[in-house]
Write a protein that holds these residues in place. Structure first.
Motif, PDB file in Angstrom:
ATOM      1  N   GLU A  23       0.855  -1.180   0.000  1.00 12.05           N
ATOM      2  CA  GLU A  23       0.000   0.000   0.000  1.00 12.05           C
ATOM      3  C   GLU A  23       0.893   1.232   0.000  1.00 12.05           C
ATOM      4  O   GLU A  23       1.327   1.701   1.043  1.00 12.05           O
ATOM      5  N   ALA A  24       1.198   1.728  -1.203  1.00 13.22           N
ATOM      6  CA  ALA A  24       2.138   2.835  -1.343  1.00 13.22           C
ATOM      7  C   ALA A  24       1.602   4.120  -0.741  1.00 13.22           C
ATOM      8  O   ALA A  24       2.383   4.983  -0.333  1.00 13.22           O
ATOM      9  N   ALA A  25       0.279   4.270  -0.675  1.00 11.56           N
ATOM     10  CA  ALA A  25      -0.282   5.491  -0.107  1.00 11.56           C
ATOM     11  C   ALA A  25       0.100   5.647   1.359  1.00 11.56           C
ATOM     12  O   ALA A  25       0.127   6.764   1.879  1.00 11.56           O
ATOM     13  N   GLY A  26       0.409   4.527   2.033  1.00 12.63           N
ATOM     14  CA  GLY A  26       0.837   4.623   3.429  1.00 12.63           C
ATOM     15  C   GLY A  26       2.127   5.408   3.573  1.00 12.63           C
ATOM     16  O   GLY A  26       2.306   6.165   4.533  1.00 12.63           O
ATOM     17  N   LEU A  27       3.054   5.217   2.638  1.00 12.81           N
ATOM     18  CA  LEU A  27       4.296   5.987   2.673  1.00 12.81           C
ATOM     19  C   LEU A  27       4.010   7.463   2.428  1.00 12.81           C
ATOM     20  O   LEU A  27       4.565   8.331   3.106  1.00 12.81           O
ATOM     21  N   LEU A  28       3.124   7.767   1.480  1.00 12.55           N
ATOM     22  CA  LEU A  28       2.779   9.151   1.209  1.00 12.55           C
ATOM     23  C   LEU A  28       2.065   9.779   2.406  1.00 12.55           C
ATOM     24  O   LEU A  28       2.265  10.955   2.708  1.00 12.55           O
ATOM     25  N   ASP A  29       1.226   8.999   3.093  1.00 11.20           N
ATOM     26  CA  ASP A  29       0.556   9.510   4.289  1.00 11.20           C
ATOM     27  C   ASP A  29       1.565   9.913   5.356  1.00 11.20           C
ATOM     28  O   ASP A  29       1.379  10.908   6.068  1.00 11.20           O
ATOM     29  N   TYR A  35       5.531  13.181  13.471  1.00 11.34           N
ATOM     30  CA  TYR A  35       6.648  12.377  13.973  1.00 11.34           C
ATOM     31  C   TYR A  35       7.561  11.869  12.858  1.00 11.34           C
ATOM     32  O   TYR A  35       8.592  11.262  13.137  1.00 11.34           O
ATOM     33  N   SER A  36       7.188  12.090  11.595  1.00 12.80           N
ATOM     34  CA  SER A  36       8.047  11.642  10.494  1.00 12.80           C
ATOM     35  C   SER A  36       8.301  12.777   9.510  1.00 12.80           C
ATOM     36  O   SER A  36       8.363  12.571   8.307  1.00 12.80           O
ATOM     37  N   THR A  37       8.487  13.981  10.028  1.00 10.99           N
ATOM     38  CA  THR A  37       8.651  15.143   9.161  1.00 10.99           C
ATOM     39  C   THR A  37       9.934  15.077   8.342  1.00 10.99           C
ATOM     40  O   THR A  37      10.026  15.691   7.288  1.00 10.99           O
ATOM     41  N   GLY A  38      10.945  14.341   8.809  1.00 12.86           N
ATOM     42  CA  GLY A  38      12.202  14.271   8.071  1.00 12.86           C
ATOM     43  C   GLY A  38      12.245  13.171   7.027  1.00 12.86           C
ATOM     44  O   GLY A  38      13.253  13.038   6.314  1.00 12.86           O
ATOM     45  N   LEU A  40      10.378  12.664   4.170  1.00 10.84           N
ATOM     46  CA  LEU A  40      10.303  13.081   2.774  1.00 10.84           C
ATOM     47  C   LEU A  40      11.640  13.605   2.249  1.00 10.84           C
ATOM     48  O   LEU A  40      12.115  13.136   1.207  1.00 10.84           O
ATOM     49  N   PRO A  41      12.291  14.565   2.914  1.00  8.89           N
ATOM     50  CA  PRO A  41      13.603  14.993   2.401  1.00  8.89           C
ATOM     51  C   PRO A  41      14.632  13.875   2.379  1.00  8.89           C
ATOM     52  O   PRO A  41      15.520  13.862   1.525  1.00  8.89           O
ATOM     53  N   LEU A  42      14.516  12.912   3.297  1.00 12.14           N
ATOM     54  CA  LEU A  42      15.429  11.777   3.289  1.00 12.14           C
ATOM     55  C   LEU A  42      15.220  10.924   2.037  1.00 12.14           C
ATOM     56  O   LEU A  42      16.190  10.533   1.372  1.00 12.14           O
ATOM     57  N   ILE A  43      13.963  10.638   1.698  1.00 13.85           N
ATOM     58  CA  ILE A  43      13.661   9.849   0.509  1.00 13.85           C
ATOM     59  C   ILE A  43      14.162  10.557  -0.752  1.00 13.85           C
ATOM     60  O   ILE A  43      14.763   9.949  -1.643  1.00 13.85           O
ATOM     61  N   LEU A  44      13.925  11.860  -0.841  1.00 11.57           N
ATOM     62  CA  LEU A  44      14.368  12.621  -2.006  1.00 11.57           C
ATOM     63  C   LEU A  44      15.885  12.600  -2.128  1.00 11.57           C
ATOM     64  O   LEU A  44      16.436  12.468  -3.222  1.00 11.57           O
ATOM     65  N   SER A  45      16.574  12.708  -0.999  1.00 12.94           N
ATOM     66  CA  SER A  45      18.036  12.700  -1.020  1.00 12.94           C
ATOM     67  C   SER A  45      18.576  11.331  -1.383  1.00 12.94           C
ATOM     68  O   SER A  45      19.548  11.214  -2.142  1.00 12.94           O
ATOM     69  N   LEU A  46      17.965  10.268  -0.870  1.00 10.72           N
ATOM     70  CA  LEU A  46      18.418   8.918  -1.200  1.00 10.72           C
ATOM     71  C   LEU A  46      18.226   8.622  -2.685  1.00 10.72           C
ATOM     72  O   LEU A  46      19.049   7.960  -3.308  1.00 10.72           O
TER      73      LEU A  46
END
Length: 336
Positions: A23-29, A35-38, A40-46
């Motif tokens: 369920e990919a929408a879970g990652l987008l959620d 508590y997981s604000t960092g 998205l930038p981590l995924i983009l950087s990786l």
């Protein structure tokens, strides 16, 4: 990994990591949670897989580095679950969806049952194994543990993961004709198809279109790796042509998925408007009260209101106060 009570340094060497999501929408959620604000930038950087990857300073583990990182994400979800995410302007401006190939299925409404067990083609398995273990150097990881003392005499442990031989980028040769074809496609998608007047095409298309050229050469290198008999891998015109065919299907999928998700999101917003107006029965609801109830901007609701009025689901009238400009109020149309 490092466990440091006060201060220290941690360096992560590359490893094989990826996300396989049912369920990919879970990652987008999770990108929108406090508590997981960092994340998205981590995924983009990786994804960008630079030699010196993401860095951060933590209280519990000290400074962390990820060197020569790379990550792959594959996930499935529904149009309904994706609708609210593709409608988030920030995900187009920050390049999230530009880094993702949105692939939809025309069979989403057809009856499907559990498929029979599928046997993986042996020649594909053998080729993947040969690429991983014979064509490319196979590293071995070693963990070194060191007991250290900080300036206050407090002990801490440093664990360093070392890969030997150290992973290094492998040069890829690109045939001149393949390079020319790559340049033509990149110019077409990033320049020719994007008019100077942004009103001619939605701005959210600019970001993914700007990366189609990068996606083509990445796919071409993968295809060339499958054909390679030795290093260096050489990208030839057929690899770029085949990669372009694949990306063109993804480009078509992008428009189709955005249209379907837009319809799903519009239907959901229309239901919200109906529910808000139904609470007042046959009484009129002011625009101000409707916006406050739904916690939305007028620019978001205006097309929904227009569609509902055109379809005969609601009616509107002008509302004049004792002072100030006139506004509007709405109520549902009662059939019969």
């Amino acid at each position: 990994m490092v466990s440091i009570p006060r201060s220290g340094f941690c360096s992560f060497k590359p490893a094989q990591r990826g996300f396989l999501l049912e369920e990919a929408a879970g990652l987008l959620d999770s990108f929108n949670r406090d508590y997981s604000t960092g994340l998205l930038p981590l995924i983009l950087s990786l994804y960008d897989s630079s030699d010196r990857g993401p860095r951060r300073q933590t209280q519990g583990r000290g400074r962390e580095n990820v060197n020569r990182a790379y990550i792959s994400i594959f996930g499935a979800t529904t149009y309904g679950a994706m609708a609210r995410h593709v409608g988030t302007a920030a995900h187009w401006h920050n390049g999230l969806f530009a880094r993702i190939a949105l692939v939809g299925s025309d069979k989403s409404g057809a009856w499907q049952f559990w498929p029979p067990p599928m046997a993986y083609p042996q020649n594909l398995v053998d080729r993947l194994r040969w690429i991983a273990y014979d064509l490319l150097p196979m590293p071995v990881a070693r963990v070194d543990i060191m007991e250290m003392m900080d300036g206050d005499g407090e002990p801490y442990t440093v664990k360093t993961v070392t890969v030997e031989p150290e992973l290094a980028s492998q040069a890829v040769a690109i045939d001149p004709e393949a390079w020319a074809q790559w340049e033509r496609y990149t110019k077409a998608t990033t320049y020719d198809m994007l008019p100077e007047n942004p009103s001619a095409i939605p701005l959210r298309y600019y970001s993914p279109y700007g990366r189609f050229g990068t996606t083509v050469i990445k796919l071409a290198m993968i295809l060339a790796t499958f054909d390679a008999q030795r290093l260096p891998v050489r990208v030839e015109p057929p690899h770029v042509y085949r990669a372009q065919e694949i990306v063109e299907r993804w480009r078509d999928n992008l428009h189709t998925i955005l249209a379907r998700c837009g319809d799903v999101e519009a239907d959901a917003q229309a239901e919200e408007v109906k529910a808000a107006l139904a609470e007042n029965g046959r009484n009129w609801t002011s625009r101000r009260d409707l916006l406050r109830t739904l916690n939305k901007r007028w620019s978001e609701l205006e097309p929904i209101i227009g569609d509902m009025e055109q379809s005969g689901e609601l009616e509107r009238q002008e509302r004049k106060g004792n002072r100030g400009p006139a506004s509007e109020e709405y109520r549902l149309v009662v059939e019969g």
